[in-house]
Every structure is written in structure tokens, then in C-alpha cells.
Write a protein that holds these residues in place. Sequence first.
Motif, short mmCIF file in Angstrom:
data_model
loop_
_atom_site.label_atom_id
_atom_site.label_comp_id
_atom_site.label_asym_id
_atom_site.label_seq_id
_atom_site.Cartn_x
_atom_site.Cartn_y
_atom_site.Cartn_z
N SER A 96 -5.45 120.04 43.02
CA SER A 96 -5.02 120.10 44.43
C SER A 96 -5.83 121.13 45.22
N GLU A 97 -6.00 122.32 44.67
CA GLU A 97 -6.72 123.37 45.39
C GLU A 97 -8.19 123.01 45.55
N PHE A 98 -8.79 122.45 44.52
CA PHE A 98 -10.19 122.04 44.64
C PHE A 98 -10.36 120.95 45.69
N LEU A 99 -9.47 119.97 45.70
CA LEU A 99 -9.57 118.88 46.67
C LEU A 99 -9.35 119.39 48.09
N ARG A 100 -8.47 120.36 48.26
CA ARG A 100 -8.26 120.91 49.60
C ARG A 100 -9.54 121.56 50.12
N ARG A 101 -10.23 122.32 49.27
CA ARG A 101 -11.49 122.94 49.69
C ARG A 101 -12.58 121.88 49.88
N TRP A 102 -12.58 120.85 49.04
CA TRP A 102 -13.61 119.82 49.15
C TRP A 102 -13.50 119.07 50.47
N PHE A 103 -12.28 118.75 50.87
CA PHE A 103 -12.10 118.00 52.12
C PHE A 103 -12.40 118.87 53.34
N GLU A 104 -12.34 120.18 53.21
CA GLU A 104 -12.78 121.04 54.31
C GLU A 104 -14.28 120.87 54.53
N PHE A 105 -15.05 120.81 53.45
CA PHE A 105 -16.48 120.54 53.60
C PHE A 105 -16.71 119.11 54.09
N HIS A 106 -15.87 118.18 53.65
CA HIS A 106 -16.06 116.79 54.04
C HIS A 106 -15.83 116.58 55.53
N GLN A 107 -14.80 117.22 56.09
CA GLN A 107 -14.52 117.07 57.51
C GLN A 107 -15.28 118.06 58.37
N GLY A 108 -15.81 119.12 57.75
CA GLY A 108 -16.66 120.06 58.47
C GLY A 108 -15.94 121.20 59.13
N TYR A 109 -14.67 121.36 58.91
CA TYR A 109 -13.95 122.47 59.53
C TYR A 109 -12.72 122.81 58.69
N ARG A 110 -12.19 124.01 58.99
CA ARG A 110 -10.97 124.49 58.35
C ARG A 110 -10.01 124.93 59.44
N ILE A 111 -8.75 124.58 59.31
CA ILE A 111 -7.74 124.94 60.30
C ILE A 111 -7.09 126.24 59.88
N VAL A 112 -7.14 127.23 60.77
CA VAL A 112 -6.57 128.55 60.50
C VAL A 112 -5.49 128.81 61.54
N THR A 113 -4.33 129.23 61.08
CA THR A 113 -3.21 129.53 61.97
C THR A 113 -3.17 131.03 62.24
N GLY A 114 -3.20 131.41 63.52
CA GLY A 114 -3.20 132.81 63.90
C GLY A 114 -1.81 133.41 63.87
N PRO A 115 -1.71 134.72 64.12
CA PRO A 115 -0.39 135.38 64.13
C PRO A 115 0.54 134.82 65.19
N ASP A 116 -0.02 134.32 66.30
CA ASP A 116 0.81 133.77 67.37
C ASP A 116 1.17 132.31 67.15
N GLY A 117 0.76 131.74 66.02
CA GLY A 117 1.08 130.35 65.73
C GLY A 117 0.05 129.36 66.22
N CYS A 118 -0.98 129.83 66.88
CA CYS A 118 -2.01 128.91 67.37
C CYS A 118 -2.95 128.53 66.22
N GLU A 119 -3.37 127.29 66.24
CA GLU A 119 -4.28 126.77 65.22
C GLU A 119 -5.70 126.74 65.76
N ASN A 120 -6.59 127.27 64.98
CA ASN A 120 -8.01 127.30 65.35
C ASN A 120 -8.83 126.61 64.27
N ARG A 121 -9.88 125.97 64.71
CA ARG A 121 -10.80 125.30 63.79
C ARG A 121 -12.01 126.19 63.54
N ILE A 122 -12.29 126.39 62.26
CA ILE A 122 -13.46 127.17 61.86
C ILE A 122 -14.42 126.23 61.15
N ALA A 123 -15.66 126.24 61.58
CA ALA A 123 -16.65 125.34 60.99
C ALA A 123 -16.92 125.72 59.54
N VAL A 124 -17.01 124.70 58.71
CA VAL A 124 -17.33 124.86 57.29
C VAL A 124 -18.62 124.09 57.04
N ILE A 125 -19.70 124.81 56.82
CA ILE A 125 -21.02 124.19 56.67
C ILE A 125 -21.55 124.52 55.28
#
Length: 276
Positions: A96-125
Motif C-alpha cells: 500500500s505505501e509503495f503504491l501510494r508513492r508510485w501513483f504520486e510520480f504517476h500523476q505528477g503531484y502530491r497533495i499536502v494538507t496545511g495546518p489551516d486545512g487547505c490542500e496544496n499540490r506539490i509537484a513530484v518529478i
Amino acid sequence: MGTLTADVPRLDEHCLHKLASSCRLTSTSNCCACADERPHSRTYSKYIDGVGFVQRGTRWQSYCWFCKEFWTNRIACTDPPLLTSQTQIPLIPDQSEFLRRWFEFHQGYRIVTGPDGCENRIAVIGEPFREVSPGFLPRTLDQLREGIPNDESMPENRFPREKLESEEQTDSTPQQSIEEALDNLLDEVEQEDDMIPLRQQRGSRHAEEQSNANAPITRRQSRLQRAADRATRVFGTREDVQQDDYQSPISGMYSRAMERYQQAEAQRRSTNEQPP
């Protein structure tokens, strides 16, 4: 070998390993491991030329080339290592953990939730998937510049796994050290020696034999007695060996057999030579 599913969109009917393993099955949305309905076993048969079928195979040995490479690499990256007999592909080890990281590379970004609850996309290259073997994650740009090889030794490819129930039971069982095992063996030998009765220093030979006959026979004495009996059957008694015309029982057996054979041959020749 590279991953050929970099440009393939992820569909809802796909199993989790379909794109990551670059499975070549086109008639089903499952990968080879998820489509395998055989019951799990600790061993699998494998054919070796000149030997035949032996129980040295793996569950994934007959999968498509990409799925076989995927699971071979994932088993090699398991931390702590896992025996082939302990695996239950695709459930154990959990990917599960490997596939989660693999799909981040596949889609090209990672979703990070900030302290205020906002979701930001960080590029994964990372490096192109066509240059990444199935079962490994793409290397980042920094890793490419440093020339780090992409194999099972790369920390990003290794994910800790949970302990199996069999391993937990083994850990809970107290282990005996080598020193304790040697001490136990020495204690057993001393106990056996204590069971051997002390022979009488004086007395007649008949009394000594009578006391030995009534004494309990230990395991060591039993082994020695069986060895002495075997030696007697093969070589004879000590008195027989000391005789000038000594002949071992085995030699005597073959001599008697040869005499009977010669007598039978002589009788046969005499019968054939008689006139009709």
C-alpha cells in the motif's frame, strides 16, 4: 526493463497493481497476482532440466514478464527481509505505501494538507518511467545527478513491513542460548553416568555378572551393546579372532556358498556326461 504504463490513465476497474506492475494482461483489469485464484502455499513446483519438478519455485514465476519482475523486486526490497515461503502475493508483503508513492510520480503531484486545512499540490518529478524497472520508484533529479543506482538498496524503494503472526509467536518464545544447550547436554550425560552402578571391587565373577544383569541399562550402554553385537556378527568373538585359523563369519558364509555352488556345478556336469 522499464515501466510501460506511464501514459496509461488510471481507471476505477483497475486493481492497485495494474499500472505499477505494467501488467501485460489485456483481457482483464486485474494484474497477474490479483487474477491468480490458486490457494496460497509455502512451496511451488518448478521444472529443472535434468532433475524434473522440484519444490523450489515461486508463486509469481509464471506471471507475465513485467509482473514477475515487479514482485521479484518488491520481495527484494522488503524490510526486514521476508522468506519466499512466508509470502502471500499480493497480500503479504503489503504494498500500500509503495503504491501510494508510485501513483504520486504517476500523476505528477502530491497533495499536502496545511495546518489551516487547505490542500496544496506539490509537484513530484522523477526520471521517466520507461527507464524504471517495475517494482522500483523513479529517482528524483538530485539522485540522478548523484548517480545513485535504482535498485533494492535505494532507501526510497524499501518500506518497513508489519511483523507476521508467526514471527510474533517466535519472538515471544524464549530462545535457548548455545551455552544453556551445552549445559543441558552435560547434565544429561552426568545423569546417565550416575545411573551406571559401581561394580564390586571384590567377589567372584559370578557375583559380578549377576550384579551387572540386575543393573538398569542406560541409553549409552544400550548403544554400546548393539555396536558390540554388530561387530560380533561381522568379525566374530574375541576368542575367534585370536585363533590361528581365524575366519570371519562373512568369509565363512561366502566360502560355504561357493562350496555349495561348486557341488551343484559338479553334479550338473556329471548328469550331462552320463550316456543316454
